[in-house]
Scaffold this active site. Structure first.
Site, PDB file in Angstrom:
ATOM      1  N   HIS A  14       1.033  -1.209   0.156  1.00 51.43           N
ATOM      2  CA  HIS A  14       0.106  -0.196   0.016  1.00 51.43           C
ATOM      3  C   HIS A  14       0.710   1.305   0.339  1.00 51.43           C
ATOM      4  CE1 HIS A  14      -2.972  -2.831   2.230  1.00 51.43           C
ATOM      5  NE2 HIS A  14      -3.818  -2.432   0.915  1.00 51.43           N
TER       6      HIS A  14
ATOM      7  N   SER B  50      -3.074  -7.333   2.825  1.00 53.38           N
ATOM      8  CA  SER B  50      -3.416  -7.248   4.293  1.00 53.38           C
ATOM      9  C   SER B  50      -3.777  -8.692   5.164  1.00 53.38           C
ATOM     10  CB  SER B  50      -4.496  -6.301   5.008  1.00 53.38           C
ATOM     11  OG  SER B  50      -4.146  -5.058   4.280  1.00 53.38           O
TER      12      SER B  50
ATOM     13  N   ARG C 107      -1.965  -6.144  -8.364  1.00 54.34           N
ATOM     14  CA  ARG C 107      -0.847  -6.924  -8.068  1.00 54.34           C
ATOM     15  C   ARG C 107      -0.552  -8.652  -8.767  1.00 54.34           C
ATOM     16  NH1 ARG C 107      -3.379  -8.002  -2.190  1.00 54.34           N
ATOM     17  NH2 ARG C 107      -4.766  -7.317  -3.083  1.00 54.34           N
TER      18      ARG C 107
ATOM     19  N   LYS D 295     -16.307  -7.215   7.005  1.00 54.75           N
ATOM     20  CA  LYS D 295     -15.107  -7.645   7.229  1.00 54.75           C
ATOM     21  C   LYS D 295     -15.091  -8.180   9.299  1.00 54.75           C
ATOM     22  CE  LYS D 295     -12.976  -7.109   3.337  1.00 54.75           C
ATOM     23  NZ  LYS D 295     -11.604  -6.572   2.134  1.00 54.75           N
TER      24      LYS D 295
HETATM   25  P1  ADP Z   1      -9.748  -4.390  -0.446  1.00 58.05           P
HETATM   26  O1  ADP Z   1     -10.433  -5.162   1.180  1.00 58.05           O
HETATM   27  O2  ADP Z   1     -10.338  -3.321  -0.588  1.00 58.05           O
HETATM   28  O3  ADP Z   1      -8.956  -5.566  -0.789  1.00 58.05           O
HETATM   29  P2  ADP Z   1      -6.912  -3.015   0.955  1.00 58.05           P
HETATM   30  O4  ADP Z   1      -7.299  -2.740   2.434  1.00 58.05           O
HETATM   31  O5  ADP Z   1      -6.963  -5.196   0.846  1.00 58.05           O
HETATM   32  O6  ADP Z   1      -8.376  -3.378   0.299  1.00 58.05           O
HETATM   33  O7  ADP Z   1      -6.557  -2.725  -0.248  1.00 58.05           O
HETATM   34  C1  ADP Z   1      -6.391  -1.267  -1.178  1.00 58.05           C
HETATM   35  C2  ADP Z   1      -5.988  -1.475  -2.357  1.00 58.05           C
HETATM   36  O8  ADP Z   1      -5.080  -2.030  -2.173  1.00 58.05           O
HETATM   37  C3  ADP Z   1      -6.622  -2.588  -3.015  1.00 58.05           C
HETATM   38  O9  ADP Z   1      -6.404  -1.510  -4.458  1.00 58.05           O
HETATM   39  C4  ADP Z   1      -5.304  -3.373  -3.394  1.00 58.05           C
HETATM   40  O10 ADP Z   1      -5.210  -3.842  -4.719  1.00 58.05           O
HETATM   41  C5  ADP Z   1      -3.833  -2.490  -3.280  1.00 58.05           C
HETATM   42  N1  ADP Z   1      -3.473  -3.497  -2.339  1.00 58.05           N
HETATM   43  C6  ADP Z   1      -3.188  -4.125  -1.328  1.00 58.05           C
HETATM   44  N2  ADP Z   1      -1.560  -5.311  -1.600  1.00 58.05           N
HETATM   45  C7  ADP Z   1      -0.989  -4.086  -2.495  1.00 58.05           C
HETATM   46  C8  ADP Z   1       0.091  -4.983  -2.747  1.00 58.05           C
HETATM   47  N3  ADP Z   1       0.652  -5.782  -2.460  1.00 58.05           N
HETATM   48  N4  ADP Z   1       0.732  -3.736  -3.839  1.00 58.05           N
HETATM   49  C9  ADP Z   1      -0.168  -2.836  -4.854  1.00 58.05           C
HETATM   50  N5  ADP Z   1      -1.638  -2.676  -4.374  1.00 58.05           N
HETATM   51  C10 ADP Z   1      -2.315  -3.779  -3.297  1.00 58.05           C
END
Ligand code: ADP
Length: 162
Positions: free
Chosen positions: A22, A134, A96, A46
């Site tokens: 992120h 996450s 990703r 969630k």
């Molecule tokens: P959600 O719960 O909506 O999946 P996240 O909090 O996991 O959201 O992630 C928010 C954004 O960050 C999403 O666009 C997700 O694809 C992106 N994201 C999550 N992990 C990564 C990563 N390792 N690299 C790049 N982008 C990421």
């Protein structure tokens, strides 16, 4: 520049917790937009969060304290309504792998249908973060693994006792 022409983007997500993938996306946004609002979704579906939404907002605020032009807010309801409130027209999402594509594609088209002025841009992280999520960070942490290098130092310092 008049505030009406500022390029304001939102980066929405759950961020439970914010990890280095992120953070990498946030860094990549800085030269592209005048303002970036990291938008933490208040998503009641969630279960078992590691951090409450308010804790996530406080943590991200700490991580971004030296990042001019970046701030964090929480939101609930439709993202396009939140965007209207903060004057943003661009959604930033991270891609990703191909596996992210289908749901991201659907979401981008739905958001555009809800507000035709809205565009979604996709950024890819540094390769070393492309496997990070996450969910995986949370799992490693709860099983007693070391999360050093996976999350910003500010987040690591606040990870609650197992
Ligand atoms: P959600 O719960 O909506 O999946 P996240 O909090 O996991 O959201 O992630 C928010 C954004 O960050 C999403 O666009 C997700 O694809 C992106 N994201 C999550 N992990 C990564 C990563 N390792 N690299 C790049 N982008 C990421």
């Amino acid at each position: 520049m008049a505030s009406g022409s500022l390029r304001i983007a939102v980066y929405p997500g759950s961020f439970d917790p914010l990890h280095n993938g992120h953070f990498d996306i946030i860094e990549r946004c800085r030269p592209l937009f005048d303002e970036l609002v990291v938008a933490v979704l208040r998503n009641t579906s969630k279960k078992d969060p590691l951090f409450s939404v308010d804790e996530r907002v406080a943590l991200i605020d700490e991580v971004l304290r030296d990042h001019a032009g970046c701030r964090v807010e929480s939101f609930e309801g439709l993202l396009v309504h939140f965007m209207e409130r903060v004057g943003a027209r661009t959604i930033v999402r991270g891609l990703r792998a191909v596996s992210d594509f289908e749901s991201e594609f659907q979401m981008a088209l739905m958001n555009r249908r809800l507000d035709p002025r809205v565009e979604t841009v996709f950024l890819t992280p540094k390769e070393e973060y492309s496997y990070l999520s996450s969910r995986l960070v949370k799992e490693v942490y709860l099983l007693g693994g070391d999360c050093t290098g996976l999350v910003p130092a500010e987040v690591l310092a606040k990870m609650p006792g197992r």
